[in-house]
Design a protein around this motif. Structure first.
Motif, PDB file in Angstrom:
ATOM      1  N   THR A 139      48.678   0.287  54.207  1.00 26.76           N
ATOM      2  CA  THR A 139      47.229   0.112  54.231  1.00 26.76           C
ATOM      3  C   THR A 139      46.530   0.954  55.297  1.00 26.76           C
ATOM      4  OG1 THR A 139      47.568  -1.863  55.607  1.00 26.76           O
ATOM      5  CG2 THR A 139      47.236  -2.205  53.248  1.00 26.76           C
ATOM      6  N   ASP A 140      47.201   1.224  56.413  1.00 27.20           N
ATOM      7  CA  ASP A 140      46.567   1.993  57.487  1.00 27.20           C
ATOM      8  C   ASP A 140      47.149   3.398  57.617  1.00 27.20           C
ATOM      9  OD1 ASP A 140      49.049   1.205  58.378  1.00 27.20           O
ATOM     10  OD2 ASP A 140      48.380   0.681  60.408  1.00 27.20           O
ATOM     11  N   ARG A 141      47.878   3.854  56.585  1.00 31.16           N
ATOM     12  CA  ARG A 141      48.569   5.128  56.718  1.00 31.16           C
ATOM     13  C   ARG A 141      48.058   6.206  55.768  1.00 31.16           C
ATOM     14  NH1 ARG A 141      53.034   4.235  60.200  1.00 31.16           N
ATOM     15  NH2 ARG A 141      53.163   6.506  60.121  1.00 31.16           N
ATOM     16  N   LEU A 142      47.160   5.853  54.880  1.00 30.65           N
ATOM     17  CA  LEU A 142      46.734   6.810  53.855  1.00 30.65           C
ATOM     18  C   LEU A 142      45.416   7.461  54.244  1.00 30.65           C
ATOM     19  CD1 LEU A 142      47.978   4.720  50.871  1.00 30.65           C
ATOM     20  CD2 LEU A 142      48.764   7.014  51.447  1.00 30.65           C
ATOM     21  N   VAL A 143      45.459   8.170  55.339  1.00 28.12           N
ATOM     22  CA  VAL A 143      44.314   8.934  55.822  1.00 28.12           C
ATOM     23  C   VAL A 143      44.842  10.196  56.489  1.00 28.12           C
ATOM     24  CG1 VAL A 143      44.275   7.633  58.004  1.00 28.12           C
ATOM     25  CG2 VAL A 143      42.238   8.872  57.264  1.00 28.12           C
ATOM     26  N   GLY A 144      44.152  11.316  56.258  1.00 26.88           N
ATOM     27  CA  GLY A 144      44.596  12.565  56.861  1.00 26.88           C
ATOM     28  C   GLY A 144      43.959  13.762  56.194  1.00 26.88           C
ATOM     29  N   ARG A 145      44.587  14.914  56.341  1.00 34.08           N
ATOM     30  CA  ARG A 145      44.064  16.151  55.752  1.00 34.08           C
ATOM     31  C   ARG A 145      44.439  16.222  54.276  1.00 34.08           C
ATOM     32  NH1 ARG A 145      46.213  21.801  55.281  1.00 34.08           N
ATOM     33  NH2 ARG A 145      44.445  23.246  55.338  1.00 34.08           N
ATOM     34  N   GLY A 146      43.431  16.317  53.440  1.00 34.88           N
ATOM     35  CA  GLY A 146      43.654  16.514  52.028  1.00 34.88           C
ATOM     36  C   GLY A 146      43.492  17.982  51.662  1.00 34.88           C
ATOM     37  N   VAL A 147      44.286  18.435  50.703  1.00 35.56           N
ATOM     38  CA  VAL A 147      44.177  19.788  50.167  1.00 35.56           C
ATOM     39  C   VAL A 147      44.153  19.683  48.645  1.00 35.56           C
ATOM     40  CG1 VAL A 147      45.278  22.043  49.918  1.00 35.56           C
ATOM     41  CG2 VAL A 147      45.363  20.854  52.118  1.00 35.56           C
ATOM     42  N   LEU A 148      43.175  20.333  48.027  1.00 33.89           N
ATOM     43  CA  LEU A 148      43.056  20.347  46.577  1.00 33.89           C
ATOM     44  C   LEU A 148      43.532  21.694  46.037  1.00 33.89           C
ATOM     45  CD1 LEU A 148      42.047  19.224  43.852  1.00 33.89           C
ATOM     46  CD2 LEU A 148      39.771  20.082  44.452  1.00 33.89           C
ATOM     47  N   LEU A 149      44.496  21.659  45.136  1.00 29.26           N
ATOM     48  CA  LEU A 149      44.890  22.851  44.382  1.00 29.26           C
ATOM     49  C   LEU A 149      44.398  22.677  42.953  1.00 29.26           C
ATOM     50  CD1 LEU A 149      48.515  23.652  45.645  1.00 29.26           C
ATOM     51  CD2 LEU A 149      46.317  24.555  46.454  1.00 29.26           C
ATOM     52  N   ASP A 150      43.508  23.560  42.546  1.00 27.12           N
ATOM     53  CA  ASP A 150      42.826  23.437  41.253  1.00 27.12           C
ATOM     54  C   ASP A 150      43.527  24.336  40.240  1.00 27.12           C
ATOM     55  OD1 ASP A 150      41.085  23.284  39.131  1.00 27.12           O
ATOM     56  OD2 ASP A 150      39.294  23.288  40.390  1.00 27.12           O
ATOM     57  N   GLU A 269      36.428  16.125  39.870  1.00 32.60           N
ATOM     58  CA  GLU A 269      35.492  17.097  39.310  1.00 32.60           C
ATOM     59  C   GLU A 269      34.443  17.550  40.312  1.00 32.60           C
ATOM     60  OE1 GLU A 269      36.001  18.497  36.102  1.00 32.60           O
ATOM     61  OE2 GLU A 269      37.841  17.514  36.805  1.00 32.60           O
ATOM     62  N   ALA A 270      33.734  16.621  40.936  1.00 31.59           N
ATOM     63  CA  ALA A 270      32.688  17.002  41.887  1.00 31.59           C
ATOM     64  C   ALA A 270      33.282  17.670  43.117  1.00 31.59           C
ATOM     65  CB  ALA A 270      31.865  15.775  42.288  1.00 31.59           C
ATOM     66  N   LEU A 271      34.408  17.168  43.574  1.00 32.42           N
ATOM     67  CA  LEU A 271      35.057  17.763  44.745  1.00 32.42           C
ATOM     68  C   LEU A 271      35.483  19.199  44.464  1.00 32.42           C
ATOM     69  CD1 LEU A 271      36.262  17.538  47.593  1.00 32.42           C
ATOM     70  CD2 LEU A 271      38.347  16.611  46.537  1.00 32.42           C
ATOM     71  N   SER A 272      36.067  19.449  43.299  1.00 35.72           N
ATOM     72  CA  SER A 272      36.524  20.808  42.994  1.00 35.72           C
ATOM     73  C   SER A 272      35.354  21.776  42.902  1.00 35.72           C
ATOM     74  CB  SER A 272      37.326  20.827  41.701  1.00 35.72           C
ATOM     75  OG  SER A 272      36.518  20.538  40.580  1.00 35.72           O
ATOM     76  N   ALA A 273      34.233  21.316  42.354  1.00 37.34           N
ATOM     77  CA  ALA A 273      33.050  22.175  42.260  1.00 37.34           C
ATOM     78  C   ALA A 273      32.535  22.542  43.642  1.00 37.34           C
ATOM     79  CB  ALA A 273      31.969  21.491  41.441  1.00 37.34           C
ATOM     80  N   ALA A 274      32.502  21.557  44.547  1.00 33.88           N
ATOM     81  CA  ALA A 274      32.027  21.821  45.904  1.00 33.88           C
ATOM     82  C   ALA A 274      32.973  22.751  46.655  1.00 33.88           C
ATOM     83  CB  ALA A 274      31.870  20.503  46.660  1.00 33.88           C
ATOM     84  N   CYS A 275      34.268  22.558  46.480  1.00 30.75           N
ATOM     85  CA  CYS A 275      35.247  23.418  47.144  1.00 30.75           C
ATOM     86  C   CYS A 275      35.134  24.858  46.649  1.00 30.75           C
ATOM     87  CB  CYS A 275      36.652  22.890  46.915  1.00 30.75           C
ATOM     88  SG  CYS A 275      37.039  21.330  47.747  1.00 30.75           S
TER      89      CYS A 275
END
Length: 306
Positions: A139-150, A269-275
């Motif tokens: 519960t307290d471990r799923l936070v950090g740097r995310g990377v999206l590969l589209d 979808e919205a995240l990929s467009a912004a990236c």
């Protein structure tokens, strides 16, 4: 000749890597230093919701007992007769924990009577749930740097067709095209466009097949020391599988052998467009599960902050 997923699992196994009692698996890669660095990814303060709506319009068809959530009102404003004019509403949600945007915990998949780190499948039962490897350990471990590969954008299509396998070469090509590198402790999100297909075509047939990662990607993820993996499809990996012996060989290797949590049915979808607009493909990701005791999976409402 297909590769036996058990052989790959033995090669990439993280059993004992963080001690005999470990229940976090690859989330051990996420340290305080990683999280502090992830906070520097926030520049504009824009927040992106990565979950699909929780409700009756979800993609589930009843296969395996997974139904779409049922929302009920238990109390409505006019149910009250209060002399001070106070009115209160309450509601319920009845749902399989893995019917929408959700985490697969480390007790979700096993084979040969063993789960991650050698725990026996006897630790999961109908009466008591998961006594080991339950999702509430995360519960307290799923936070950090995310990377999206589209990958859909890489292939210049709105979505990959069902049955399309994403290979390690595709992951490398996406990194080069996007100018980003997946590093140790990162949360890797893969866009196949399958969410876009659901929005465009509806749920009919959506869960019968899907594009997704090939089994060969397990080694790529292991070599990069990825903390957790998520995608906009419903099972992360390509289906139907080209591997014999199991319908979900990548699940077996990632969850059971490597100890990697999986996030499914994301809306990217919205995240990929912004990236794509500003060329930045990394962000702060916060995606805690519900604090459900002894559960093997959990709904989540992830957010990406850029």
């Amino acid at each position: 000749m297909s590769v036996n997923f058990r052989d790959i699992g033995r090669e990439l196994s993280n059993w004992g890597r963080w001690g005999p009692d470990d229940q976090l698996g690859t989330l051990n890669f996420v340290t305080g230093e990683h999280i502090r660095a992830a906070a520097t990814e926030v520049r504009s303060g824009r927040v992106f919701q990565l979950s699909i709506p929780v409700g009756s319009s979800g993609p589930q068809s009843g296969i395996g007992g997974r139904l779409n959530p049922v929302h009920l009102m238990s109390m409505a404003p006019h149910d009250w007769s209060d002399p001070h004019g106070v009115q209160i509403s309450d509601d319920w949600i009845i749902m399989p924990l893995q019917s929408g945007t959700q985490w697969d915990g480390l007790a979700h998949v096993a084979y040969d009577d063993r789960m991650y780190n050698g725990y026996s499948t006897d630790e999961v039962g109908a009466r008591f749930g998961a006594r080991k490897l339950a999702v509430d350990a995360m519960t307290d471990r799923l936070v950090g740097r995310g990377v999206l590969l589209d990958i859909a954008r890489l292939k210049n299509v709105p979505w990959l067709e069902g049955g399309t396998a994403i290979t390690p070469d595709d992951l490398d090509a996406a990194e080069r095209a996007q100018g980003v590198t997946v590093a140790e402790g990162d949360f890797l999100l893969i866009r196949t466009g399958w969410r876009a297909k659901l929005l465009a075509d509806g749920p009919a047939g959506w869960m019968k097949t899907e594009p997704g990662l090939d089994l060969a990607c397990a080694r790529w993820l292991h070599d990069r020391s990825v903390a957790a993996l998520g995608s906009d499809n419903w099972a992360i990996e390509v289906l139907p599988s080209a591997q014999s012996g199991t319908v979900v060989p990548l699940h077996c290797v990632l969850i059971r052998d490597m100890g990697m949590p999986l996030a499914e049915i994301l809306d990217l979808e919205a995240l990929s467009a912004a990236c794509a607009e500003d060329g930045r493909w990394s962000f702060l990701l916060a995606a805690p599960p519900l604090h459900i005791s002894n559960a093997v999976g959990s709904p989540t409402t992830p957010i990406a902050i850029r």
